[in-house]
Scaffold this motif. Structure first.
Motif: not given
Lengths: 239, 472
Positions: A3-6, A13-18
């Motif tokens: 779960g953590k990895l995903s 994948k969504e290009g997010r950092f927050i």
């Protein structure tokens, strides 16, 4: 572990950092850090069912990677006492957020139990250019914002460091039980700092993390809001 | 060196302080700076190793044979001292590689601290050094001092011959600590090692801490830092060194200039200074704030035993000094010692009203046999088991005979290792103040330039001793 990895992978994948509050709490809970139980509702029916299950009063918050300031955009409703209130709040949150951020991707609405009043504490992590990850401790609200009454330690911290950094702040007497207020559970705060230190050691991809507020009670502490920000620079994610 | 320091590297660092053969590459023209001065200074200090001047234009200097190049030196060279134009430094570095020299001090300046070209040259010499396994100190450094073997390769004329051997190691990213800049000899200041590590292109604060950790002549380390290369390594080494030897650090950049724009409170509040302070608390480093403390506070550790507790005894000529001392001591957790009833009575018998918390010897001063009375008072106070550290104020008087008496009295205290003593000397004559202060320090009693610094020294010694106890 999967779960953590995903979550990290999904975010990347969504290009997010927050990370959203919901994602952050999920990761922290897996790391053994006490966070308030928070469930994700994807529909009004789900919101009602979850609220009934965890018991009133509840708080509803928008879950969207595009909405950083949840309160300002009308995405937060607190102390909801009944099915009717949850139903109404759910609609209003979605309406307001969609008006404020028409293009926002909305994951749903999170539901969490309203907790009784406790002493508000903040614990955060950031990275120092010379020392790497550092951890901060302070009392919530004006103590941190106005008086900047906080203490720092470099990660990894030892038990003694954690104890000292709590005692170091000027507002420490408030945690000990000032003027008849019951004392806060300091040993649980110490444990939380140690757990967070270990968690950060194992997760160099985290750039900043903040638990704000954490509510401290006589026999337990629990984080009510959480935020994790990831490194954009891949070079810095190596431990 | 970011990747830790293997044992072989520590031996190399030894070459910077105990070289058997030293090549001095640079101008041998008589003057105030350069190879001529370096060789003269080392000869004056009685350097026990061999010196090999290198210069194509000379045959002999200070009675030593001059070699046209490093390659032509027949013997093994442990250390090369390079003090030539920056553009020639890489060439000489390559000659060092060929000669299998393992340690180089680049005194020359004009590197990363000056301009683009200098920064490129610095990268080049680091590359040459890394590939050949040569450790580099500098560039832009006034070098090192080892008081034990007379190794004082000072590029500037100090004007005195020897640095007194002692137990304080002094490190800084500035030439302000070299023998030409600070009057070590006039102050009878005892030093084990001095190291100006300049631009720290290779040897840095971590390497020096590791080296000094194992240096038996060093009991205390005082360091001036501008920045830290590798915070985690610094923290790990400090944690290991501080239980063995106190480490005092003066760090610049204490302003909040570096406050970053950040999405969280944590990031916004995490200024460089707060983080460095936190690192000091975690590793037992004693953080100091002024250049005066940098030089003076280490003396309490190099010369005196650690205090067994926080009870401060005060012997003073005026009540005002006592009050100021108490104010200052409180900030470090010192409390005023209550004299034991027995000692109090004995003092009252020497002079009525003397047996108080702060022993004020102003009134007995008027007595004819003052010096006898004074000796008796100090020796009595020293017997008090309720005192852990003693702040003693001495008035020199205008008479040299008094100074000799004071020195005699202090030699009688030398056997006592139960108390930590800090002394402040004042009086109407600067030469007498110096004479007494130097004499006391030669006897092993540190003298501080004002009352606040004396109390800070005791306070810091107390804090270090409690921290050390907690570590065990």
């Amino acid at each position: 572990m999967m779960g953590k990895l995903s979550i990290y992978d999904q975010v990347k994948k969504e290009g997010r950092f927050i990370l959203t509050e919901f994602e952050s709490k999920k990761i922290l809970k897996q790391a053994g850090i006490p966070v308030v139980e928070t469930k994700l509702a994807k529909s009004q029916q789900e919101a009602i069912a979850i609220s009934q299950k965890i018991g009133f009063p509840v708080a509803l918050k928008i879950v969207s990677p595009d909405v950083i300031h949840k309160t300002d955009s009308g995405g937060v409703r607190l102390s909801l006492q009944s099915v009717a209130e949850v139903k109404k709040a759910y609609d209003e949150i979605l309406r307001k957020v969609k008006k404020e951020y028409p293009k926002a991707l909305i994951h749903g609405v999170s539901i969490q139990k309203m907790l009784p009043i406790g002493t508000e504490v903040i614990i955060g992590v950031s990275k120092d250019p010379q020392f790497g990850p550092v951890i901060m401790f302070g009392l919530g609200g004006i103590f941190v914002e106005l008086l900047k009454d906080v203490s720092f330690r470099v990660i990894p911290v030892e038990r003694n460091d954690a104890r000292e950094m709590i005692k170091e702040i000027k507002g420490f007497p408030l945690l000990e039980g000032y003027r008849g207020k019951s004392p806060s559970d300091i040993s649980s705060l110490v444990n939380l700092i140690l757990k967070l230190s270990r968690f950060i050691e194992g997760n160099p991809q985290i750039k900043e993390l903040e638990l704000n507020p954490i509510l401290a009670y006589p026999k337990r502490v629990v984080a009510v809001d959480a935020r994790i920000i990831l490194e954009e620079d891949q070079e810095k994610t190596k431990s | 060196m970011a990747n830790g320091c293997p044992d072989s590297m520590k031996n190399v660092l030894n070459l910077f302080f105990e070289p058997q053969g030293v090549a001095v590459v640079g101008s041998l023209r008589e003057g105030y700076f350069g190879g001529y001065v370096v060789i003269k200074t080392m000869l004056n200090a009685g350097f026990t190793g061999k010196i090999y001047p290198v210069n194509p234009s000379y045959q002999e200097i200070h009675g030593l044979k001059v070699f046209p190049s490093i390659q032509q030196i027949p013997d093994r060279i442990d250390l090369a001292l390079i003090m030539i134009n920056r553009r020639t430094v890489p060439t000489v570095m390559r000659e060092c590689v060929a000669k299998e020299i393992k340690a180089v001090i680049v005194v020359a300046d004009g590197f990363a601290e000056r301009d683009e070209e200098g920064a490129e040259l610095q990268k080049e010499i680091v590359k040459i050094g890394r590939e050949a396994g040569i450790r580099i100190l500098g560039p832009n450094t006034a070098g090192v001092v080892n008081s034990a073997n007379g190794f004082i390769p000072d590029p500037y004329e100090p004007g005195y011959k020897k640095v007194k051997p002692g137990a304080v190691a002094i490190c800084a990213q500035t030439g302000m600590i070299n023998p030409q800049a600070f009057p070590y000899a006039d102050l009878h200041y005892g030093v084990s090692k001095i190291c100006d590590y300049g631009n720290k292109c290779d040897v840095d604060e971590c390497d020096l801490l590791e080296y000094l950790e194992g240096d038996s002549a060093t009991k205390v380390i005082t360091m001036y830092l501008e920045g830290i290369q590798d915070g985690q390594r610094f923290l790990n080494i400090s944690k290991r060194v501080t239980p063995k030897k106190p480490v005092l650090i003066l760090k610049s950049g204490r302003t909040k200039e570096g406050a970053k724009v950040s999405a969280s409170h944590t990031g916004a509040l995490a200024g460089d200074d707060q983080i460095f302070s936190a690192a000091c608390k975690q590793s037992g480093i004693l953080r100091i704030e002024t250049f005066r403390q940098f030089f003076e506070l280490p003396k309490i550790f190099s010369l005196q035993p650690l205090p067994k507790g926080n009870r401060l005894g005060i012997v003073t000529f005026t009540g005002g000094v006592g009050v100021l001392a108490i104010d200052e001591g409180t900030q470090y957790g010192l409390t005023v010692a209550k004299l034991s009833p027995e000692i109090g009575n004995r003092l009252d018998n020497i002079f009525p009203g003397l047996g108080k918390t702060v022993v004020d010897i102003g009134p007995p001063m008027a007595v004819n046999n003052y010096m006898t009375i004074y000796s008796e008072i100090l020796q009595t106070v020293m017997l008090d088991q309720n005192i852990d550290c003693l702040f003693n104020v001495i008035w020199t008087s205008p008479f040299e005979a008094f100074v000799d008496e004071y020195l005699k009295l202090y030699s009688s205290l030398q056997r006592d290792d139960q108390k930590t003593i800090a002394t402040w000397v004042y009086g109407p004559s600067l030469p007498l103040i110096r004479k007494l202060s130097n004499g006391l320090e030669d006897l092993g009693f540190p003298v501080f330039s004002d009352l606040e610094t004396a109390i800070q020294a005791l306070g810091m010694a107390y804090q270090y001793s409690t921290w050390k106890k907690g570590e065990k």
